[in-house]
Design an enzyme around this catalytic site. Structure first.
Site, PDB file in Angstrom:
ATOM      1  N   ASN A  12       0.946  -1.285  -0.030  1.00  0.00           N
ATOM      2  CA  ASN A  12       0.018   0.114  -0.108  1.00  0.00           C
ATOM      3  C   ASN A  12       0.736   1.350   0.058  1.00  0.00           C
ATOM      4  O   ASN A  12       1.407   1.444   0.924  1.00  0.00           O
ATOM      5  CB  ASN A  12      -0.908   0.038   1.334  1.00  0.00           C
ATOM      6  N   LYS A  14       0.050   4.354  -0.238  1.00  0.00           N
ATOM      7  CA  LYS A  14      -0.590   5.317   0.206  1.00  0.00           C
ATOM      8  C   LYS A  14      -0.352   6.736  -0.614  1.00  0.00           C
ATOM      9  O   LYS A  14      -0.341   6.658  -2.007  1.00  0.00           O
ATOM     10  CB  LYS A  14      -0.162   5.798   1.600  1.00  0.00           C
ATOM     11  N   HIS A 104      -9.486   0.654   4.631  1.00  0.00           N
ATOM     12  CA  HIS A 104      -8.410   0.971   5.548  1.00  0.00           C
ATOM     13  C   HIS A 104      -8.625   2.012   6.814  1.00  0.00           C
ATOM     14  O   HIS A 104      -9.456   2.863   6.404  1.00  0.00           O
ATOM     15  CB  HIS A 104      -7.186   1.795   4.416  1.00  0.00           C
ATOM     16  N   GLU A 106      -6.876   4.425   7.728  1.00  0.00           N
ATOM     17  CA  GLU A 106      -6.952   5.907   7.185  1.00  0.00           C
ATOM     18  C   GLU A 106      -7.984   6.420   6.923  1.00  0.00           C
ATOM     19  O   GLU A 106      -8.589   7.533   7.084  1.00  0.00           O
ATOM     20  CB  GLU A 106      -5.492   5.953   6.725  1.00  0.00           C
ATOM     21  N   GLU A 176      -5.228  -5.304  10.485  1.00  0.00           N
ATOM     22  CA  GLU A 176      -4.220  -4.271  10.424  1.00  0.00           C
ATOM     23  C   GLU A 176      -4.432  -3.478  11.855  1.00  0.00           C
ATOM     24  O   GLU A 176      -5.434  -2.646  12.006  1.00  0.00           O
ATOM     25  CB  GLU A 176      -4.294  -3.355   9.325  1.00  0.00           C
ATOM     26  N   GLY A 182       2.557   2.182  10.760  1.00  0.00           N
ATOM     27  CA  GLY A 182       3.170   3.480  10.730  1.00  0.00           C
ATOM     28  C   GLY A 182       3.894   3.845  11.781  1.00  0.00           C
ATOM     29  O   GLY A 182       4.570   4.743  11.968  1.00  0.00           O
ATOM     30  N   SER A 222       3.454  -2.192  10.372  1.00  0.00           N
ATOM     31  CA  SER A 222       4.945  -2.215  10.550  1.00  0.00           C
ATOM     32  C   SER A 222       5.492  -3.573  10.105  1.00  0.00           C
ATOM     33  O   SER A 222       6.440  -4.054  10.793  1.00  0.00           O
ATOM     34  CB  SER A 222       5.273  -1.779  11.960  1.00  0.00           C
TER      35      SER A 222
END
Ligand code: PEP
Length: 266
Positions: A12, A14, A104, A106, A176, A182, A222
Site C-alpha cells: 500500500n 498510500k 483502510h 486511514e 491491521e 506506521g 509495520s
C-alpha cells in the site's frame, strides 16, 4: 510450512512516490518476479496512488501478470456521477486493476467511512470484478481494554457477512491493528496469529469450514524484512499488507523472498 491458501504480499503505497519512482518500483518488481520461479499460489500486489495506478497497471509485464496485480487504494460505491474527487470501481477495472483496498483505517479515520458505506463499496467492487482487500483492526485503547476481537468481529459482521458464500470467498481480509500501522510497533507473531485464528473462527461460524479455510488473511502493521518471517510463518497468516516497507524495491522484494521461503519455494 505447506500453506494451501493463496499467499499475498501486497504493498500500500498510500500518498507516496512520484511518477518516475512509481514506474521504477513497478519495473523493479517486474524484474524480480521475472527472474525467480514464483509459485502461482503467491500473488504480489501493489496499490499505487491514484494518478499513477493506470501507468503502473499498464507497466506490469506480460510474463509477470499471473503473479503481479495492481489495486486501487479506495473506490466509490457508484459507477458515475457528481462525486467530485471520487473513483468508480469500474474505472479501476478499466485501467487494469484487479484489487481494491476497502476500509483502510486511514479511510475510516480521516474520511469517516462507516460500516454500511464500506459494505456498499465491497458489493460494488465485487460486482465489477475487483477483489476487495478488506481492512479491519482495532485502535490501541480497544486492544488495551481487551475488546479487540469483538471490535474486529463487528467490522466483519457489518461490512462483509451480508455477502453470499460465493462472493465472500472472493474477498481478501487484512488484519491491521491501528496501533501498529506506521508506528514501527508490530503485533507479536502470537498476537497476529491469535487474531487471525479468531477471524477464521468467525468466518467458519458464518460460512462453514471450507470457506474459512479458503480465505486469505493478511497481517498489516509495520511489517518489514526483519519481522516478516515470524509473522508469515504463523499458520493463519497468509501474507502481508505492507505500507512503509513496500516503497523500496529492496525491502519489498525481500518480503516476497521471505514469503517464498515460508512456502518452501526457495
Ligand atoms: C498500511 O498502511 O496498511 C500499513 C500496514 O502500513 P505500515 O506497514 O507502514 O505500518
Amino acid at each position: 510450512m505447506d500453506k494451501k491458501r493463496r499467499q499475498i504480499v501486497a504493498g500500500n503505497w498510500k500518498m507516496n512516490l512520484n511518477q518516475r519512482q512509481a514506474i521504477e518500483l513497478t519495473n523493479d518488481i517486474n524484474e524480480y518476479i521475472s527472474d525467480h520461479t514464483i509459485p502461482e499460489q503467491l500473488k504480489v500486489v501493489i496499490c499505487p496512488s491514484l494518478p499513477y495506478v493506470a501507468s503502473c497497471a499498464g507497466d506490469v509485464w506480460e510474463d509477470t501478470k499471473p503473479i503481479f496485480g495492481v489495486g486501487g487504494q479506495n473506490c466509490h460505491t457508484e459507477s458515475s456521477g457528481a462525486y467530485t474527487g471520487e473513483t468508480a470501481p469500474e474505472m479501476l477495472r478499466d485501467v487494469g486493476c484487479e484489487y481494491v483496498l476497502i476500509g483502510h483505517s486511514e479511510r475510516r479515520k480521516y474520511f469517516n467511512e462507516s460500516h454500511a458505506f464500506l459494505a456498499e463499496k465491497v458489493n460494488k467492487a465485487l460486482d465489477v470484478g475487483l477483489i476487495p482487500i478488506f481492512c479491519c483492526g482495532e485502535a490501541l485503547d480497544i486492544r488495551e481494554a481487551g475488546t479487540h476481537e469483538a471490535h474486529v468481529a463487528t467490522q466483519l459482521r457489518e461490512s462483509l457477512f451480508h455477502l453470499s458464500k460465493e462472493n465472500f470467498e472472493r474477498v481478501i481480509i487484512a488484519y491491521e491493528p491501528v496501533w501498529a500501522i506506521g508506528t514501527g510497533k508490530t503485533a507479536t507473531p502470537e498476537q497476529a496469529q491469535s487474531m487471525h485464528a479468531a477471524i477464521r473462527q468467525l468466518i467458519e461460524q458464518q460460512y462453514g469450514k471450507d470457506t474459512a479455510n479458503s480465505v486469505s488473511i493478511l497481517y498489516g502493521g509495520s511489517c518489514k524484512p526483519a519481522n516478516a518471517a515470524s509473522l508469515f510463518s504463523q499458520p493463519d497468516v497468509d501474507g502481508g499488507l505492507i505500507g512503509g516497507a513496500s516503497l523500496k524495491a529492496e525491502s519489498f522484494t525481500k518480503l516476497i523472498e521471505i514469503m517464498m521461503g515460508e512456502m518452501g519455494n526457495l
